[in-house]
Design a protein around this motif. Structure first.
Motif, PDB file in Angstrom:
ATOM      1  N   LYS A 185       5.216  11.505 -12.441  1.00 27.06           N
ATOM      2  CA  LYS A 185       4.232  11.691 -11.365  1.00 27.06           C
ATOM      3  C   LYS A 185       2.806  11.618 -11.912  1.00 27.06           C
ATOM      4  O   LYS A 185       1.927  11.027 -11.302  1.00 27.06           O
ATOM      5  CB  LYS A 185       4.454  13.041 -10.680  1.00 27.06           C
ATOM      6  N   GLY A 186       2.589  12.227 -13.079  1.00 30.66           N
ATOM      7  CA  GLY A 186       1.257  12.177 -13.693  1.00 30.66           C
ATOM      8  C   GLY A 186       0.862  10.742 -14.037  1.00 30.66           C
ATOM      9  O   GLY A 186      -0.284  10.343 -13.867  1.00 30.66           O
ATOM     10  N   ALA A 187       1.816   9.980 -14.512  1.00 34.40           N
ATOM     11  CA  ALA A 187       1.535   8.586 -14.877  1.00 34.40           C
ATOM     12  C   ALA A 187       1.188   7.761 -13.647  1.00 34.40           C
ATOM     13  O   ALA A 187       0.300   6.902 -13.686  1.00 34.40           O
ATOM     14  CB  ALA A 187       2.728   7.978 -15.596  1.00 34.40           C
ATOM     15  N   THR A 188       1.860   8.001 -12.531  1.00 39.51           N
ATOM     16  CA  THR A 188       1.566   7.227 -11.317  1.00 39.51           C
ATOM     17  C   THR A 188       0.215   7.621 -10.746  1.00 39.51           C
ATOM     18  O   THR A 188      -0.490   6.786 -10.194  1.00 39.51           O
ATOM     19  CB  THR A 188       2.649   7.395 -10.238  1.00 39.51           C
TER      20      THR A 188
ATOM     21  N   LYS B 282       0.832  -1.207   0.000  1.00 39.29           N
ATOM     22  CA  LYS B 282       0.000   0.000   0.000  1.00 39.29           C
ATOM     23  C   LYS B 282       0.861   1.249   0.000  1.00 39.29           C
ATOM     24  O   LYS B 282       0.588   2.196  -0.699  1.00 39.29           O
ATOM     25  CB  LYS B 282      -0.931   0.012   1.211  1.00 39.29           C
ATOM     26  N   GLY B 283       1.915   1.241   0.799  1.00 36.11           N
ATOM     27  CA  GLY B 283       2.809   2.400   0.882  1.00 36.11           C
ATOM     28  C   GLY B 283       3.511   2.668  -0.426  1.00 36.11           C
ATOM     29  O   GLY B 283       3.696   3.811  -0.812  1.00 36.11           O
ATOM     30  N   GLY B 284       3.891   1.617  -1.131  1.00 34.95           N
ATOM     31  CA  GLY B 284       4.616   1.769  -2.385  1.00 34.95           C
ATOM     32  C   GLY B 284       3.743   2.211  -3.525  1.00 34.95           C
ATOM     33  O   GLY B 284       4.217   2.814  -4.475  1.00 34.95           O
ATOM     34  N   SER B 285       2.436   1.952  -3.447  1.00 35.49           N
ATOM     35  CA  SER B 285       1.570   2.283  -4.562  1.00 35.49           C
ATOM     36  C   SER B 285       0.868   3.621  -4.390  1.00 35.49           C
ATOM     37  O   SER B 285       0.182   4.063  -5.282  1.00 35.49           O
ATOM     38  CB  SER B 285       0.514   1.176  -4.759  1.00 35.49           C
ATOM     39  N   SER B 286       1.026   4.274  -3.249  1.00 32.60           N
ATOM     40  CA  SER B 286       0.363   5.558  -3.066  1.00 32.60           C
ATOM     41  C   SER B 286       1.111   6.619  -3.860  1.00 32.60           C
ATOM     42  O   SER B 286       2.330   6.578  -3.993  1.00 32.60           O
ATOM     43  CB  SER B 286       0.322   5.934  -1.586  1.00 32.60           C
ATOM     44  N   SER B 287       0.362   7.590  -4.363  1.00 34.81           N
ATOM     45  CA  SER B 287       1.002   8.604  -5.191  1.00 34.81           C
ATOM     46  C   SER B 287       1.945   9.467  -4.371  1.00 34.81           C
ATOM     47  O   SER B 287       2.958   9.931  -4.869  1.00 34.81           O
ATOM     48  CB  SER B 287      -0.054   9.463  -5.892  1.00 34.81           C
ATOM     49  N   GLY B 288       1.659   9.687  -3.088  1.00 34.51           N
ATOM     50  CA  GLY B 288       2.530  10.492  -2.248  1.00 34.51           C
ATOM     51  C   GLY B 288       3.892   9.844  -2.110  1.00 34.51           C
ATOM     52  O   GLY B 288       4.924  10.494  -2.257  1.00 34.51           O
ATOM     53  N   GLY B 289       3.931   8.574  -1.838  1.00 36.54           N
ATOM     54  CA  GLY B 289       5.189   7.860  -1.694  1.00 36.54           C
ATOM     55  C   GLY B 289       5.937   7.803  -3.003  1.00 36.54           C
ATOM     56  O   GLY B 289       7.159   7.949  -3.047  1.00 36.54           O
ATOM     57  N   MET B 290       5.217   7.601  -4.082  1.00 32.57           N
ATOM     58  CA  MET B 290       5.845   7.512  -5.391  1.00 32.57           C
ATOM     59  C   MET B 290       6.370   8.879  -5.813  1.00 32.57           C
ATOM     60  O   MET B 290       7.465   8.968  -6.360  1.00 32.57           O
ATOM     61  CB  MET B 290       4.793   7.031  -6.392  1.00 32.57           C
ATOM     62  N   SER B 291       5.627   9.929  -5.541  1.00 32.89           N
ATOM     63  CA  SER B 291       6.074  11.281  -5.900  1.00 32.89           C
ATOM     64  C   SER B 291       7.383  11.617  -5.199  1.00 32.89           C
ATOM     65  O   SER B 291       8.282  12.211  -5.805  1.00 32.89           O
ATOM     66  CB  SER B 291       5.020  12.318  -5.519  1.00 32.89           C
ATOM     67  N   GLU B 292       7.474  11.224  -3.930  1.00 29.74           N
ATOM     68  CA  GLU B 292       8.703  11.482  -3.185  1.00 29.74           C
ATOM     69  C   GLU B 292       9.881  10.724  -3.801  1.00 29.74           C
ATOM     70  O   GLU B 292      10.989  11.262  -3.904  1.00 29.74           O
ATOM     71  CB  GLU B 292       8.535  11.060  -1.724  1.00 29.74           C
ATOM     72  N   LYS B 293       9.632   9.513  -4.230  1.00 28.33           N
ATOM     73  CA  LYS B 293      10.694   8.704  -4.835  1.00 28.33           C
ATOM     74  C   LYS B 293      11.124   9.288  -6.177  1.00 28.33           C
ATOM     75  O   LYS B 293      12.312   9.309  -6.510  1.00 28.33           O
ATOM     76  CB  LYS B 293      10.240   7.256  -4.977  1.00 28.33           C
ATOM     77  N   ILE B 294      10.158   9.765  -6.940  1.00 31.33           N
ATOM     78  CA  ILE B 294      10.472  10.384  -8.231  1.00 31.33           C
ATOM     79  C   ILE B 294      11.279  11.657  -8.015  1.00 31.33           C
ATOM     80  O   ILE B 294      12.279  11.896  -8.705  1.00 31.33           O
ATOM     81  CB  ILE B 294       9.174  10.661  -9.030  1.00 31.33           C
TER      82      ILE B 294
END
Length: 94
Positions: free
Chosen positions: A87-90, A48-60
């Motif tokens: 970020k838009g794609a995620t 769940k943490g890895g698929s949230s846009s917030g977590g992904m945005s931070e990684k990007i």
């Protein structure tokens, strides 16, 4: 003490040992079941943490910062544009 008494004594010892072993197995089974549930909950939380846009945005953002640092900011505008597209794609895939 007769032979039947000795037989009863041995039978009771064997019965006690069997109950002791059954309890041990039951305890180990419950322990393993609890551990498996914990591991499943941990994996679910990580997923769940890895698929949230917030977590992904931070990684990007972190990846973009790394690239900008390694290139001395030479391609910062292109890196930022690519990061925004990622970020838009995620966000669309959520």
């Amino acid at each position: 003490m007769g032979i039947s008494d000795k037989f009863d004594e041995m039978k009771n010892k064997a019965k006690g040992k069997a109950e002791e072993l059954a309890g041990h197995v039951k305890g180990k089974s419950a322990e393993a079941k609890g551990e498996a549930k914990g591991k499943a909950a941990e994996a679910k939380g990580k997923a769940k943490g890895g698929s949230s846009s917030g977590g992904m945005s931070e990684k990007i953002d972190k990846a973009a910062d790394f690239v900008n640092e390694k290139t001395g900011g030479k391609y910062a505008d292109k890196v930022d544009k690519a990061a925004d597209k990622a970020k838009g794609a995620t966000d669309r895939n959520r």
